[in-house]
Structures are given as structure tokens and as C-alpha cells.
Design a protein around this motif. Structure first.
Motif, PDB file in Angstrom:
ATOM      1  N   MET A 190       0.945  -1.233  -0.052  1.00  0.00           N
ATOM      2  CA  MET A 190       0.014   0.035  -0.094  1.00  0.00           C
ATOM      3  C   MET A 190       0.716   1.261  -0.067  1.00  0.00           C
ATOM      4  O   MET A 190       1.294   1.795   1.095  1.00  0.00           O
ATOM      5  CB  MET A 190      -0.843   0.207   1.238  1.00  0.00           C
ATOM      6  N   TYR A 191       1.278   1.760  -1.201  1.00  0.00           N
ATOM      7  CA  TYR A 191       2.378   2.711  -1.442  1.00  0.00           C
ATOM      8  C   TYR A 191       1.638   3.993  -0.749  1.00  0.00           C
ATOM      9  O   TYR A 191       2.259   4.907  -0.380  1.00  0.00           O
ATOM     10  CB  TYR A 191       2.482   3.089  -2.765  1.00  0.00           C
ATOM     11  N   TRP A 192       0.501   4.138  -0.613  1.00  0.00           N
ATOM     12  CA  TRP A 192      -0.259   5.468  -0.217  1.00  0.00           C
ATOM     13  C   TRP A 192      -0.438   5.786   1.093  1.00  0.00           C
ATOM     14  O   TRP A 192      -0.601   6.886   1.667  1.00  0.00           O
ATOM     15  CB  TRP A 192      -1.608   5.386  -0.857  1.00  0.00           C
ATOM     16  N   LEU A 193      -0.145   4.464   1.722  1.00  0.00           N
ATOM     17  CA  LEU A 193      -0.306   4.752   3.370  1.00  0.00           C
ATOM     18  C   LEU A 193       0.814   5.669   4.060  1.00  0.00           C
ATOM     19  O   LEU A 193       0.201   6.395   4.938  1.00  0.00           O
ATOM     20  CB  LEU A 193      -0.191   3.349   3.973  1.00  0.00           C
ATOM     21  N   ASN A 194       1.775   5.510   3.786  1.00  0.00           N
ATOM     22  CA  ASN A 194       2.823   6.409   4.371  1.00  0.00           C
ATOM     23  C   ASN A 194       2.619   7.859   4.072  1.00  0.00           C
ATOM     24  O   ASN A 194       2.669   8.656   4.851  1.00  0.00           O
ATOM     25  CB  ASN A 194       4.446   5.975   4.095  1.00  0.00           C
ATOM     26  N   ARG A 195       2.250   8.053   2.894  1.00  0.00           N
ATOM     27  CA  ARG A 195       2.017   9.423   2.292  1.00  0.00           C
ATOM     28  C   ARG A 195       0.696  10.082   2.774  1.00  0.00           C
ATOM     29  O   ARG A 195       0.720  10.917   3.388  1.00  0.00           O
ATOM     30  CB  ARG A 195       1.733   9.287   0.868  1.00  0.00           C
ATOM     31  N   LEU A 196      -0.388   8.892   3.196  1.00  0.00           N
ATOM     32  CA  LEU A 196      -1.570   9.549   3.733  1.00  0.00           C
ATOM     33  C   LEU A 196      -1.114   9.945   5.361  1.00  0.00           C
ATOM     34  O   LEU A 196      -1.743  11.047   5.704  1.00  0.00           O
ATOM     35  CB  LEU A 196      -2.594   8.600   3.921  1.00  0.00           C
ATOM     36  N   LYS A 197      -0.105   9.266   5.772  1.00  0.00           N
ATOM     37  CA  LYS A 197       0.186   9.459   7.354  1.00  0.00           C
ATOM     38  C   LYS A 197       0.805  11.144   7.356  1.00  0.00           C
ATOM     39  O   LYS A 197       0.969  11.585   8.165  1.00  0.00           O
ATOM     40  CB  LYS A 197       0.909   8.556   7.881  1.00  0.00           C
ATOM     41  N   GLU A 198       1.738  11.101   6.271  1.00  0.00           N
ATOM     42  CA  GLU A 198       2.497  12.493   6.170  1.00  0.00           C
ATOM     43  C   GLU A 198       1.550  13.498   6.017  1.00  0.00           C
ATOM     44  O   GLU A 198       1.593  14.509   6.737  1.00  0.00           O
ATOM     45  CB  GLU A 198       3.497  12.257   4.991  1.00  0.00           C
ATOM     46  N   LEU A 199       0.608  13.488   5.488  1.00  0.00           N
ATOM     47  CA  LEU A 199      -0.392  14.489   5.111  1.00  0.00           C
ATOM     48  C   LEU A 199      -1.214  14.771   6.305  1.00  0.00           C
ATOM     49  O   LEU A 199      -1.591  15.779   6.714  1.00  0.00           O
ATOM     50  CB  LEU A 199      -1.457  14.256   4.111  1.00  0.00           C
ATOM     51  N   LYS A 200      -1.472  13.567   7.122  1.00  0.00           N
ATOM     52  CA  LYS A 200      -2.132  13.707   8.335  1.00  0.00           C
ATOM     53  C   LYS A 200      -1.376  14.575   9.484  1.00  0.00           C
ATOM     54  O   LYS A 200      -1.879  15.626  10.181  1.00  0.00           O
ATOM     55  CB  LYS A 200      -2.391  12.286   9.190  1.00  0.00           C
ATOM     56  N   ASN A 201       0.026  14.188   9.428  1.00  0.00           N
ATOM     57  CA  ASN A 201       0.827  15.031  10.293  1.00  0.00           C
ATOM     58  C   ASN A 201       1.117  16.577   9.820  1.00  0.00           C
ATOM     59  O   ASN A 201       0.994  17.308  10.756  1.00  0.00           O
ATOM     60  CB  ASN A 201       2.386  14.505  10.425  1.00  0.00           C
ATOM     61  N   ALA A 202       0.913  16.771   8.697  1.00  0.00           N
ATOM     62  CA  ALA A 202       0.928  18.115   8.163  1.00  0.00           C
ATOM     63  C   ALA A 202      -0.139  18.709   8.229  1.00  0.00           C
ATOM     64  O   ALA A 202      -0.071  20.140   8.592  1.00  0.00           O
ATOM     65  CB  ALA A 202       1.298  18.000   6.726  1.00  0.00           C
ATOM     66  N   GLY A 203      -1.390  18.316   8.339  1.00  0.00           N
ATOM     67  CA  GLY A 203      -2.630  18.762   8.606  1.00  0.00           C
ATOM     68  C   GLY A 203      -3.027  18.869   9.887  1.00  0.00           C
ATOM     69  O   GLY A 203      -3.901  19.909  10.230  1.00  0.00           O
TER      70      GLY A 203
END
Length: 238
Positions: free
Chosen positions: A1-14
Motif C-alpha cells: 500500500m504505497y499510499w499509506l505512508n503518504r497519507l500519514k504524512e499528510l495527516k501530520n502536516a494537516g
């Protein structure tokens, strides 16, 4: 799931929590937590769109390898043209300068966006020991990179491979303190003076690794908590 780490990065940024994402999107908090923990393997696209928009981003920004450079500003175009006129030494100097500034800005953004979460941590390996470990001698506070699931009471460390392939030795787990769990749920138990992380069944305590035998019986088994999942991201104790 290539998108999972990116999703967590966006959550931290948001800087949003599971609760606030749920309130803003109307998606149940348990569903949000399953998506961010990776338990939902193929979430619906409209749901992912609502989540990333709530975080202040778009679906395009969730894709790691999105092509860039299609919409250059006039300044960017001018700098590219000027770069092409430089000799080899000049281009190398520009590249070093850009790399230095890129790393500086990236680090500053990460530090500004990083939010740490705290949880009680018992420094005791589950699946071995006396069972007398939830006390002031082993307790500390853990700072977590990612928000713990709703209901987390404390964190423990796994020792051994009896719960592979889902859990591995050295993993940390989220635990919800409870005196009982349902059959089929994974919990932390004290039995015959030892502490175990096992699946609770009518026949006894079951390991996910078939090489381990069932621990029979249910009388005398004391439940300490329900396992909510594995801690992902960085964890530091203090």
C-alpha cells in the motif's frame, strides 16, 4: 500500500486527529483508524477524497510519483533558461545550493508539522515473565509519531514469534485495558504465572504461529487488555 505512508504524512502536516477527521467528514472514527492503521487494504476512493480534502490536500498529492513541472511560473522558466547557459562548474554550484536549501526547508517544514502523541508504556516483553509487570517499576511514557487508536490504555513490547505472521518480536502494540475480550479477539493475558499475547478461543489461548501449541483451558486466565494493533512510526520513551 504505497499510499499509506503518504497519507500519514499528510495527516501530520494537516495536524488533524482521528476524531476531528471523523467529525469533519462524517466517516466513523473506527473506519478512519482502520484506514490509517492499514487494516483497510482497499478503501473507497470517495472516502479517501474526503479524508485528504479534510487534511487540506488533494488526491493528486496522495500519489507519491505524481509528475511535476507541468505548470512552470515565468520566474521558473527564466531560471531554467539561465541554468542552461551556465558552464559545468556553474551548474554544479547551482545544484549544490538548491540541494542545501531544499533540505533546509524540508527539515523546517517537518519540524513545524510534527506532532507527537503520548501513551503509557510498560517496558515488559509480552509472552514471558511473571505477570506482575503493570507497576511503577516498569512504567514510563512513550512519545508516538502517530496518533494511537481510540481506546488505547497502554503500550507493550512483543517478545517471540508465537503471533507471526501478524505480529513480530520487537513490535510494540496498542492495548485497551479490559477484563474480558470476545472469542476470536487478540488480547494480553496472565495464565499460570506467565504473560501471553494470544487469540482468545473457547478452547484456550491460541497462537497465530501454527508451530506453537494451544494453551488449553479458560479458568484461571486473567485478561489484561485487548490488542488494538501494532505501533507504526517512531516511538521514544522518557
Amino acid at each position: 500500500m504505497y499510499w499509506l505512508n503518504r497519507l500519514k504524512e499528510l495527516k501530520n502536516a494537516g495536524r488533524e486527529t482521528y476524531k476531528s477527521i471523523s467529525e469533519k467528514t462524517g466517516i466513523p472514527q473506527t473506519t478512519i483508524e482502520k484506514i490509517f492503521s492499514g487494516r483497510t487494504k482497499d478503501p473507497k476512493m470517495n472516502m479517501m477524497n474526503d479524508i485528504v480534502r479534510c487534511l487540506g490536500f488533494s488526491l493528486d498529492e496522495l500519489i507519491e510519483h505524481k509528475e511535476s513541472g507541468k505548470n512552470l511560473t515565468e520566474d521558473e522558466k527564466e531560471m531554467i533558461n539561465e541554468y542552461r547557459e551556465l558552464d559545468t562548474g556553474g551548474r554544479e554550484h547551482v545544484r549544490r545550493t538548491i540541494l542545501h536549501e531544499f533540505n533546509r526547508v524540508k527539515t523546517a517544514k517537518h519540524n513545524a508539522a510534527q506532532r507527537w502523541y503520548s501513551a503509557v508504556y510498560y517496558d515488559f516483553p509480552v509472552s514471558a515473565g511473571t505477570g506482575e509487570f503493570l507497576d511503577s517499576q516498569t512504567v514510563s511514557i512513550a512519545d508516538l509519531e502517530h496518533e494511537p487508536p481510540h481506546g488505547t490504555s497502554f503500550i507493550l513490547r512483543i517478545a517471540g514469534d508465537s503471533m507471526e505472521p501478524e505480529f513480530h518480536s520487537g513490535d510494540h502494540i496498542y492495548v485497551e485495558s479490559t477484563e474480558s475480550v470476545e472469542y476470536g479477539e487478540i488480547g494480553v493475558f496472565v495464565y499460570a504465572g506467565n504473560v501471553y499475547m494470544k487469540e482468545y478461543t473457547p478452547e484456550g489461548l491460541l497462537s497465530l504461529n501454527p508451530e506453537y501449541k494451544l494453551i488449553p483451558g479458560n479458568e484461571g486466565i486473567k485478561c489484561l487488555g485487548r490488542v488494538l494493533g501494532t505501533v507504526d512510526g517512531k516511538i521514544r520513551t522518557r
